[in-house]
Scaffold this motif. Sequence first.
Motif, PDB file in Angstrom:
ATOM      1  N   ARG A 342      -2.858   9.047 -13.864  1.00 18.82           N
ATOM      2  CA  ARG A 342      -3.423  10.401 -13.798  1.00 18.82           C
ATOM      3  C   ARG A 342      -4.769  10.424 -13.074  1.00 18.82           C
ATOM      4  O   ARG A 342      -4.929  11.185 -12.109  1.00 18.82           O
ATOM      5  CB  ARG A 342      -3.551  10.985 -15.205  1.00 18.82           C
ATOM      6  CG  ARG A 342      -4.226  12.357 -15.269  1.00 18.82           C
ATOM      7  CD  ARG A 342      -4.471  12.768 -16.707  1.00 18.82           C
ATOM      8  NE  ARG A 342      -3.223  12.954 -17.419  1.00 18.82           N
ATOM      9  CZ  ARG A 342      -2.612  14.136 -17.539  1.00 18.82           C
ATOM     10  NH1 ARG A 342      -3.150  15.209 -17.004  1.00 18.82           N
ATOM     11  NH2 ARG A 342      -1.492  14.235 -18.211  1.00 18.82           N
ATOM     12  N   PRO A 343      -5.780   9.629 -13.480  1.00 17.91           N
ATOM     13  CA  PRO A 343      -7.073   9.699 -12.775  1.00 17.91           C
ATOM     14  C   PRO A 343      -6.969   9.289 -11.316  1.00 17.91           C
ATOM     15  O   PRO A 343      -7.680   9.836 -10.465  1.00 17.91           O
ATOM     16  CB  PRO A 343      -7.971   8.744 -13.573  1.00 17.91           C
ATOM     17  CG  PRO A 343      -7.034   7.860 -14.318  1.00 17.91           C
ATOM     18  CD  PRO A 343      -5.824   8.663 -14.596  1.00 17.91           C
ATOM     19  N   ILE A 344      -6.085   8.340 -10.999  1.00 25.49           N
ATOM     20  CA  ILE A 344      -5.957   7.903  -9.609  1.00 25.49           C
ATOM     21  C   ILE A 344      -5.344   9.003  -8.753  1.00 25.49           C
ATOM     22  O   ILE A 344      -5.797   9.260  -7.631  1.00 25.49           O
ATOM     23  CB  ILE A 344      -5.108   6.616  -9.546  1.00 25.49           C
ATOM     24  CG1 ILE A 344      -5.910   5.471 -10.159  1.00 25.49           C
ATOM     25  CG2 ILE A 344      -4.707   6.279  -8.112  1.00 25.49           C
ATOM     26  CD1 ILE A 344      -5.173   4.161 -10.226  1.00 25.49           C
ATOM     27  N   LEU A 346      -5.504  12.234  -9.313  1.00 30.16           N
ATOM     28  CA  LEU A 346      -6.497  13.301  -9.160  1.00 30.16           C
ATOM     29  C   LEU A 346      -7.568  12.890  -8.144  1.00 30.16           C
ATOM     30  O   LEU A 346      -8.053  13.720  -7.369  1.00 30.16           O
ATOM     31  CB  LEU A 346      -7.124  13.633 -10.507  1.00 30.16           C
ATOM     32  CG  LEU A 346      -6.171  14.236 -11.547  1.00 30.16           C
ATOM     33  CD1 LEU A 346      -6.894  14.493 -12.863  1.00 30.16           C
ATOM     34  CD2 LEU A 346      -5.550  15.529 -11.024  1.00 30.16           C
ATOM     35  N   LEU A 347      -7.929  11.601  -8.142  1.00 29.08           N
ATOM     36  CA  LEU A 347      -8.892  11.103  -7.154  1.00 29.08           C
ATOM     37  C   LEU A 347      -8.323  11.250  -5.742  1.00 29.08           C
ATOM     38  O   LEU A 347      -9.012  11.730  -4.828  1.00 29.08           O
ATOM     39  CB  LEU A 347      -9.213   9.642  -7.442  1.00 29.08           C
ATOM     40  CG  LEU A 347      -9.994   8.901  -6.346  1.00 29.08           C
ATOM     41  CD1 LEU A 347     -11.421   9.423  -6.274  1.00 29.08           C
ATOM     42  CD2 LEU A 347      -9.984   7.392  -6.589  1.00 29.08           C
ATOM     43  N   LEU A 348      -7.067  10.837  -5.556  1.00 34.36           N
ATOM     44  CA  LEU A 348      -6.450  10.919  -4.231  1.00 34.36           C
ATOM     45  C   LEU A 348      -6.301  12.365  -3.787  1.00 34.36           C
ATOM     46  O   LEU A 348      -6.480  12.683  -2.602  1.00 34.36           O
ATOM     47  CB  LEU A 348      -5.095  10.218  -4.246  1.00 34.36           C
ATOM     48  CG  LEU A 348      -5.130   8.699  -4.472  1.00 34.36           C
ATOM     49  CD1 LEU A 348      -3.720   8.141  -4.501  1.00 34.36           C
ATOM     50  CD2 LEU A 348      -5.948   8.009  -3.392  1.00 34.36           C
ATOM     51  N   LEU A 349      -5.966  13.255  -4.712  1.00 34.60           N
ATOM     52  CA  LEU A 349      -5.840  14.672  -4.347  1.00 34.60           C
ATOM     53  C   LEU A 349      -7.195  15.234  -3.924  1.00 34.60           C
ATOM     54  O   LEU A 349      -7.276  16.022  -2.972  1.00 34.60           O
ATOM     55  CB  LEU A 349      -5.273  15.469  -5.525  1.00 34.60           C
ATOM     56  CG  LEU A 349      -4.987  16.944  -5.257  1.00 34.60           C
ATOM     57  CD1 LEU A 349      -3.934  17.099  -4.162  1.00 34.60           C
ATOM     58  CD2 LEU A 349      -4.525  17.649  -6.525  1.00 34.60           C
ATOM     59  N   ARG A 750      -5.603  -1.195  -5.487  1.00 39.16           N
ATOM     60  CA  ARG A 750      -5.441  -1.436  -4.060  1.00 39.16           C
ATOM     61  C   ARG A 750      -5.000  -0.159  -3.338  1.00 39.16           C
ATOM     62  O   ARG A 750      -5.543   0.194  -2.285  1.00 39.16           O
ATOM     63  CB  ARG A 750      -4.405  -2.549  -3.837  1.00 39.16           C
ATOM     64  CG  ARG A 750      -4.260  -2.962  -2.364  1.00 39.16           C
ATOM     65  CD  ARG A 750      -3.012  -3.819  -2.195  1.00 39.16           C
ATOM     66  NE  ARG A 750      -3.009  -4.955  -3.090  1.00 39.16           N
ATOM     67  CZ  ARG A 750      -3.595  -6.111  -2.831  1.00 39.16           C
ATOM     68  NH1 ARG A 750      -4.206  -6.285  -1.669  1.00 39.16           N
ATOM     69  NH2 ARG A 750      -3.549  -7.102  -3.701  1.00 39.16           N
ATOM     70  N   SER A 751      -4.016   0.536  -3.889  1.00 39.85           N
ATOM     71  CA  SER A 751      -3.498   1.735  -3.220  1.00 39.85           C
ATOM     72  C   SER A 751      -4.549   2.826  -3.154  1.00 39.85           C
ATOM     73  O   SER A 751      -4.693   3.502  -2.120  1.00 39.85           O
ATOM     74  CB  SER A 751      -2.247   2.244  -3.946  1.00 39.85           C
ATOM     75  OG  SER A 751      -2.537   2.575  -5.303  1.00 39.85           O
ATOM     76  N   SER A 752      -5.303   3.020  -4.240  1.00 43.35           N
ATOM     77  CA  SER A 752      -6.342   4.053  -4.212  1.00 43.35           C
ATOM     78  C   SER A 752      -7.433   3.691  -3.207  1.00 43.35           C
ATOM     79  O   SER A 752      -7.928   4.560  -2.478  1.00 43.35           O
ATOM     80  CB  SER A 752      -6.945   4.249  -5.612  1.00 43.35           C
ATOM     81  OG  SER A 752      -7.511   3.044  -6.093  1.00 43.35           O
TER      82      SER A 752
END
Length: 878
Positions: A342-344, A346-349, A750-752
């Motif tokens: 969830r936090p990742i 929202l960060l990417l969005l 890594r992905s974020s």
Amino acid sequence: MLRAWMLRLAGMLPNAERERELADEIEGHLQMHIDDNIRRGMTPELARRDAILKLGGVESTKQAYRERRTVPFLENLLRDVRFAIRQLRKNPGFTSTAIVMLALGMCASVAIFAFVDAALIKPLPYRNPARLVGVYENVPLIQCPQCPLSYPDYLDWKKLNTVFSSLDAYEHTGASLSTPTGAQPASGARVTDGFFRTLGVTPVLGRDFYAGEDLPSAPRAVILSYAVWQQRYGGKADILGRTVTLNGAPNTVIGVLPREFHFAPAEPAEFWTTLHAASECDLRRSCHSLLGVARLKDGVSVQTALANVTSIAQQLEKQYPENRGQGAGLITLSEAISGNIRPILLLLLSGAGLLLLIASVNVASLLLVRSESRKREIAVRSALGAGRGRLVSQFVTEGLVLVAAGSALGLVSAVWVMQLLTRLIPANMLARMSFLDDLGLNVRVVAFAGVIALVAAVLFSLTPTLHFSLSETRGALAEGSRGSAGNTWRRLGSKLVVLELATAMVLLVGAGLLGRSLYRLLHVDIGLRPDRLITMFVAAPDANYGKDVQAIALERQVVSRIESLPGVKSVGISSDLPVNGWGDTTWLRILGRPWHGEHNEMPERDVSSGYFTTLGATLLGGRYFTEAEDASKPRVAIINQAFVRQYFPGEDAIGKQLSFLSDPPKPIEIVGIVEDIKEGPLDTTNRPVLYIPFNQSAGNYFNVVVRTLQSGPSLLPTVAATIHQIDPGIVTGGETTMSALINESAYLHRSSAWLVGGFAALALLLGVVGLYGVVAYSVSQRTREIGVRMALGAQRSSVYRLILKEAGWLTAVGIAVGLACAVAAATLMRGLLFGVRSWDVPTLAAVAAVLAVAALLASYIPARRAASISPVEALRAE
């Protein structure tokens, strides 16, 4: 009425014959009036002029007739669209740049939103999912707010609670599926009888479990997932009533789940069986293996329910010594399913949104520059009678054409990016994210894209519209093309550049912090050498290997046969693999010290004598296990550094004795100390770990670790085949390398880091391009001013300073504003950072320097062009 509208719509289609008939008819009317005027004595020229005046003008009459025959609004719109396309085709550089920028922002935003929608927004496939909660035990001692329940605790919570209309339990399990060709690995879940009724899910074929069908005395039943029904059994309806053998036990197929059903906490699960709590672990209150799911009663909030189960946990803590230090945990089921992504997401969005903002601002800047270049054209059109509404209509149409093209390209690209990102997710992790199965364009994603397109259309339409006023256009007609910078640069263009640079700064700081966090995560000391290390799990049937002596014999045979393979250096066995989690815990006490029933809980790992050597672990004291240390020998253990730090600070732990919570205590002597091996995720702190000889705590489910002399992956099929040669009924799976396991543990970080880094790189590029464009335009508009300065003796260095000072102020303000915003944003994402503070000074300084240098380089090119202006040529051009 309908016929009239149809005729009007048909009249909008081009028709040369109809136009000729209209021209002939009007000419006929004119000729009649001309003939009458000539008979009255007028000359032919005057007669024709008078006839045209009475008619009201030939073209005006034709247009009035067309408007009665067509839909004027649509006809004007089509005409504006055709004109807008012609205008955009005349400026391919501007058009392609604007469309690509908008498509880039649209693609990133829509692709990331599709993942957010699938994980966080899309309604769960259950009845009234908002009333469902995940039920756990909370164990602060081991920092586990969502720990599993024991089966006896589950029964007590189910009986004593007053807040749930139903409470059920489940456990994800592996399974050995018997087939005509031998045993095959399969995934499954054990659930209590009311599990699917609690969720509100009804099988698409067959029936649900009956009440009491999870009791040990009940016949074994299984419900298939829709995917396994289709893939393994061809989707045949006669699957009902057939027998499926799982882990050596026959199960009758009673139903098939709906295709859209998923339950991520237990995924991947092909076979859903009833619990049948009969094992030693199931009946022991200290063995925690189940997770709970409950449906709240009407009017009961999550907080009220948590208070109720907490009071039950406190009651059980007093009643049973095994429950000491165990509280209750409750979260909504949507949180349980989305987990730590969830936090990742929202960060990417947020990152994609900032990239979209920069892209939109860049396109708006381009439109402003283009508006300046069209100032004279608009002035002429206004002077010739074009109304403000007509001009606004044209601007709106051009904005809509740009947005339509950019949105179409962005949506197509977004679909491709979704597929690419999905393929990049490790297979094991993707299997646990069943909510991504239907990822793609749906109503919500398309609506999100529509909102972006609408906002962009309004922005791109208003930008040139607000730039012009009637007074400005008249002034432009008189002004001509004097080379002084327009008000756009001074009022709005500079502000847009500051906004772009500040936004780029936020993204760059976020990417820098995530990058440093990832670097530190990947360089965590995990206490082993992962190179040329391969692993797989082994599941042997209980019927043949359920006893300790049988499991030990199997382990020795597996190790012996694999060690004899060419290219194998050493082999080890462990109940759990490193970097997999801190689960499978045990309680113990330290003999020789006062004990009052407190729980010293830590992970237990049952390992072979060659395990630590195979891993490449470091022995800090004592010795490793020997193959002779079995149940007939005194019990021994190896502990890690974290164990020594917590329980034996400043002492020599070798020779000290431990005991599990048995009565009377059975001594376990500490014979060795190893350097901390990262048993849990990379971003967690090391905890005390207890290692027990496999021969003193044998099991028929274990993991094989092989140190190879060559490339590891190439040996995986050979190792698996060697194990199957021992017994075709043995199941192997999870074949991978230790490096892959470590990479999977760091995948979310890594992905974020990579995605936000990509957004930041694009933001830097767009921001620098925006600065270059505005400075270059300012130089082009100040050609006359610069020519005059140089004619009056100004040096080239002073022209450089003039331009670079202007750009420097914009860059400085953008960096300052961006730094403030970046620190605030980094504070919000501190939970995603590892070993890095949100206000990490080296990262902030490095990002500011990179942005400043890039902006300086972008400004140098137009500054150099300005310093090269010839005064004579500049004045002659004016």
